[in-house]
Motif scaffolding. Structure first.
Motif, PDB file in Angstrom:
ATOM      1  N   ASN A 182      -5.782  13.360  -1.898  1.00  0.00           N
ATOM      2  CA  ASN A 182      -7.189  13.722  -1.802  1.00  0.00           C
ATOM      3  C   ASN A 182      -8.065  12.478  -1.639  1.00  0.00           C
ATOM      4  N   MET A 183      -7.761  11.425  -2.396  1.00  0.00           N
ATOM      5  CA  MET A 183      -8.536  10.186  -2.320  1.00  0.00           C
ATOM      6  C   MET A 183      -8.368   9.525  -0.952  1.00  0.00           C
ATOM      7  N   GLU A 184      -7.161   9.602  -0.412  1.00  0.00           N
ATOM      8  CA  GLU A 184      -6.905   9.025   0.909  1.00  0.00           C
ATOM      9  C   GLU A 184      -7.664   9.820   1.973  1.00  0.00           C
ATOM     10  N   ASP A 185      -7.665  11.143   1.855  1.00  0.00           N
ATOM     11  CA  ASP A 185      -8.401  11.993   2.795  1.00  0.00           C
ATOM     12  C   ASP A 185      -9.903  11.702   2.770  1.00  0.00           C
ATOM     13  N   LYS A 186     -10.421  11.356   1.598  1.00  0.00           N
ATOM     14  CA  LYS A 186     -11.852  11.054   1.458  1.00  0.00           C
ATOM     15  C   LYS A 186     -12.186   9.613   1.820  1.00  0.00           C
ATOM     16  N   GLY A 187     -11.161   8.806   2.083  1.00  0.00           N
ATOM     17  CA  GLY A 187     -11.386   7.419   2.478  1.00  0.00           C
ATOM     18  C   GLY A 187     -11.625   6.462   1.325  1.00  0.00           C
ATOM     19  N   ALA A 188     -11.201   6.831   0.118  1.00  0.00           N
ATOM     20  CA  ALA A 188     -11.407   5.967  -1.046  1.00  0.00           C
ATOM     21  C   ALA A 188     -10.270   4.963  -1.237  1.00  0.00           C
ATOM     22  N   ILE A 189      -9.089   5.304  -0.728  1.00  0.00           N
ATOM     23  CA  ILE A 189      -7.929   4.413  -0.849  1.00  0.00           C
ATOM     24  C   ILE A 189      -7.178   4.352   0.477  1.00  0.00           C
ATOM     25  N   CYS A 190      -6.350   3.333   0.584  1.00  0.00           N
ATOM     26  CA  CYS A 190      -5.395   3.258   1.691  1.00  0.00           C
ATOM     27  C   CYS A 190      -4.063   2.805   1.099  1.00  0.00           C
ATOM     28  N   ARG A 191      -3.010   3.074   1.816  1.00  0.00           N
ATOM     29  CA  ARG A 191      -1.674   2.696   1.363  1.00  0.00           C
ATOM     30  C   ARG A 191      -1.149   1.599   2.270  1.00  0.00           C
ATOM     31  N   GLU A 192      -0.578   0.566   1.642  1.00  0.00           N
ATOM     32  CA  GLU A 192       0.033  -0.529   2.395  1.00  0.00           C
ATOM     33  C   GLU A 192       1.440  -0.744   1.874  1.00  0.00           C
ATOM     34  N   LYS A 193       2.322  -1.191   2.757  1.00  0.00           N
ATOM     35  CA  LYS A 193       3.687  -1.491   2.324  1.00  0.00           C
ATOM     36  C   LYS A 193       3.647  -2.569   1.260  1.00  0.00           C
ATOM     37  N   ASN A 194       4.495  -2.402   0.262  1.00  0.00           N
ATOM     38  CA  ASN A 194       4.613  -3.398  -0.794  1.00  0.00           C
ATOM     39  C   ASN A 194       5.441  -4.556  -0.246  1.00  0.00           C
ATOM     40  N   PRO A 195       4.847  -5.762  -0.152  1.00  0.00           N
ATOM     41  CA  PRO A 195       5.605  -6.892   0.406  1.00  0.00           C
ATOM     42  C   PRO A 195       6.784  -7.315  -0.473  1.00  0.00           C
ATOM     43  N   ASP A 196       6.737  -6.968  -1.756  1.00  0.00           N
ATOM     44  CA  ASP A 196       7.817  -7.337  -2.673  1.00  0.00           C
ATOM     45  C   ASP A 196       8.922  -6.285  -2.748  1.00  0.00           C
ATOM     46  N   ASP A 197       8.609  -5.065  -2.272  1.00  0.00           N
ATOM     47  CA  ASP A 197       9.576  -3.970  -2.346  1.00  0.00           C
ATOM     48  C   ASP A 197       9.278  -3.000  -1.209  1.00  0.00           C
ATOM     49  N   GLY A 198      10.055  -3.072  -0.170  1.00  0.00           N
ATOM     50  CA  GLY A 198       9.828  -2.251   1.022  1.00  0.00           C
ATOM     51  C   GLY A 198       9.923  -0.754   0.787  1.00  0.00           C
ATOM     52  N   ARG A 199      10.475  -0.343  -0.365  1.00  0.00           N
ATOM     53  CA  ARG A 199      10.599   1.084  -0.656  1.00  0.00           C
ATOM     54  C   ARG A 199       9.329   1.676  -1.240  1.00  0.00           C
ATOM     55  N   SER A 200       8.414   0.833  -1.706  1.00  0.00           N
ATOM     56  CA  SER A 200       7.201   1.359  -2.337  1.00  0.00           C
ATOM     57  C   SER A 200       5.952   0.911  -1.587  1.00  0.00           C
ATOM     58  N   VAL A 201       4.831   1.482  -1.990  1.00  0.00           N
ATOM     59  CA  VAL A 201       3.562   1.145  -1.360  1.00  0.00           C
ATOM     60  C   VAL A 201       2.572   0.660  -2.410  1.00  0.00           C
ATOM     61  N   ILE A 202       1.605  -0.109  -1.928  1.00  0.00           N
ATOM     62  CA  ILE A 202       0.505  -0.575  -2.769  1.00  0.00           C
ATOM     63  C   ILE A 202      -0.688   0.313  -2.447  1.00  0.00           C
ATOM     64  N   ILE A 203      -1.326   0.821  -3.483  1.00  0.00           N
ATOM     65  CA  ILE A 203      -2.542   1.614  -3.310  1.00  0.00           C
ATOM     66  C   ILE A 203      -3.710   0.641  -3.408  1.00  0.00           C
ATOM     67  N   LYS A 204      -4.512   0.600  -2.361  1.00  0.00           N
ATOM     68  CA  LYS A 204      -5.660  -0.307  -2.332  1.00  0.00           C
ATOM     69  C   LYS A 204      -6.943   0.480  -2.162  1.00  0.00           C
ATOM     70  N   LEU A 205      -7.998  -0.045  -2.743  1.00  0.00           N
ATOM     71  CA  LEU A 205      -9.313   0.570  -2.610  1.00  0.00           C
ATOM     72  C   LEU A 205      -9.943   0.174  -1.281  1.00  0.00           C
ATOM     73  N   THR A 206     -10.544   1.119  -0.615  1.00  0.00           N
ATOM     74  CA  THR A 206     -11.339   0.826   0.579  1.00  0.00           C
ATOM     75  C   THR A 206     -12.724   0.379   0.086  1.00  0.00           C
ATOM     76  N   GLU A 207     -13.596   0.018   0.983  1.00  0.00           N
ATOM     77  CA  GLU A 207     -14.965  -0.333   0.578  1.00  0.00           C
ATOM     78  C   GLU A 207     -15.620   0.848  -0.123  1.00  0.00           C
ATOM     79  N   TYR A 208     -15.419   2.039   0.424  1.00  0.00           N
ATOM     80  CA  TYR A 208     -15.952   3.247  -0.217  1.00  0.00           C
ATOM     81  C   TYR A 208     -15.337   3.431  -1.603  1.00  0.00           C
ATOM     82  N   GLY A 209     -14.040   3.198  -1.719  1.00  0.00           N
ATOM     83  CA  GLY A 209     -13.354   3.306  -3.001  1.00  0.00           C
ATOM     84  C   GLY A 209     -13.901   2.322  -4.027  1.00  0.00           C
ATOM     85  N   LYS A 210     -14.212   1.108  -3.564  1.00  0.00           N
ATOM     86  CA  LYS A 210     -14.795   0.104  -4.459  1.00  0.00           C
ATOM     87  C   LYS A 210     -16.180   0.539  -4.925  1.00  0.00           C
TER      88      LYS A 210
END
Length: 152
Positions: free
Chosen positions: A70-98
């Motif tokens: 729901n948060m991703e659909d609203k543009g509050a977060i985005c998902r990025e590949k975890n550079p330390d673990d390719g199997r997981s993702v990092i949840i990051k705040l967008t400007e709107y999320g911040k």
């Protein structure tokens, strides 16, 4: 025991009142308390691994997945590949999320400041002492030492 003298009743009734208050505030921003809670638990600079969010907040993975979608659909977060673990993702705040995180943080600060202005320091220390002891009793499994099949 009268329910109004029961510790668990007072904890539950108070938490329900706080949750209702926060949900009413979140609704004015087209959000929910659960979403605000997630926003406040995501590292605003580096993001947070998705696998760390659930345990951090004591939330079940299925509930968290639904909120994150729901948060991703609203543009509050985005998902990025975890550079330390390719199997997981990092949840990051967008400007709107911040921006929404700042709003959520403001509501939490306002709640805390209002309580602090209306409750003595001694009573607040007692409150934190009691809740800390309750949490320790629970985590140390001191409440129900015997496993019982008796109906509640």
């Amino acid at each position: 025991m009268e329910k109004y003298k029961s510790i668990d009743h007072q904890l539950r009734a108070t938490w329900q009142a706080v949750a209702k208050m926060y949900n009413e505030q979140a609704l004015t921003h087209n959000s929910t308390m659960a979403t605000a809670f997630v926003l406040l638990n995501i590292d605003k600079i580096n993001g947070t691994p998705s696998t760390a969010l659930g345990p951090l907040m004591g939330m079940e993975p299925t509930s968290l997945s639904r909120i994150l979608k729901n948060m991703e659909d609203k543009g509050a977060i985005c998902r990025e590949k975890n550079p330390d673990d390719g199997r997981s993702v990092i949840i990051k705040l967008t400007e709107y999320g911040k921006e929404m995180r700042a709003v959520s943080k403001g509501h939490v600060i306002q709640f805390n400041e209002t309580v602090i202005q209306n409750v003595s320091q001694k009573d607040l220390e007692g409150f934190f002492n009691v809740t800390s002891k309750i949490n320790k009793l629970i985590s140390d499994k001191e409440i129900y030492k015997e496993t019982s099949n008796k109906a509640v």
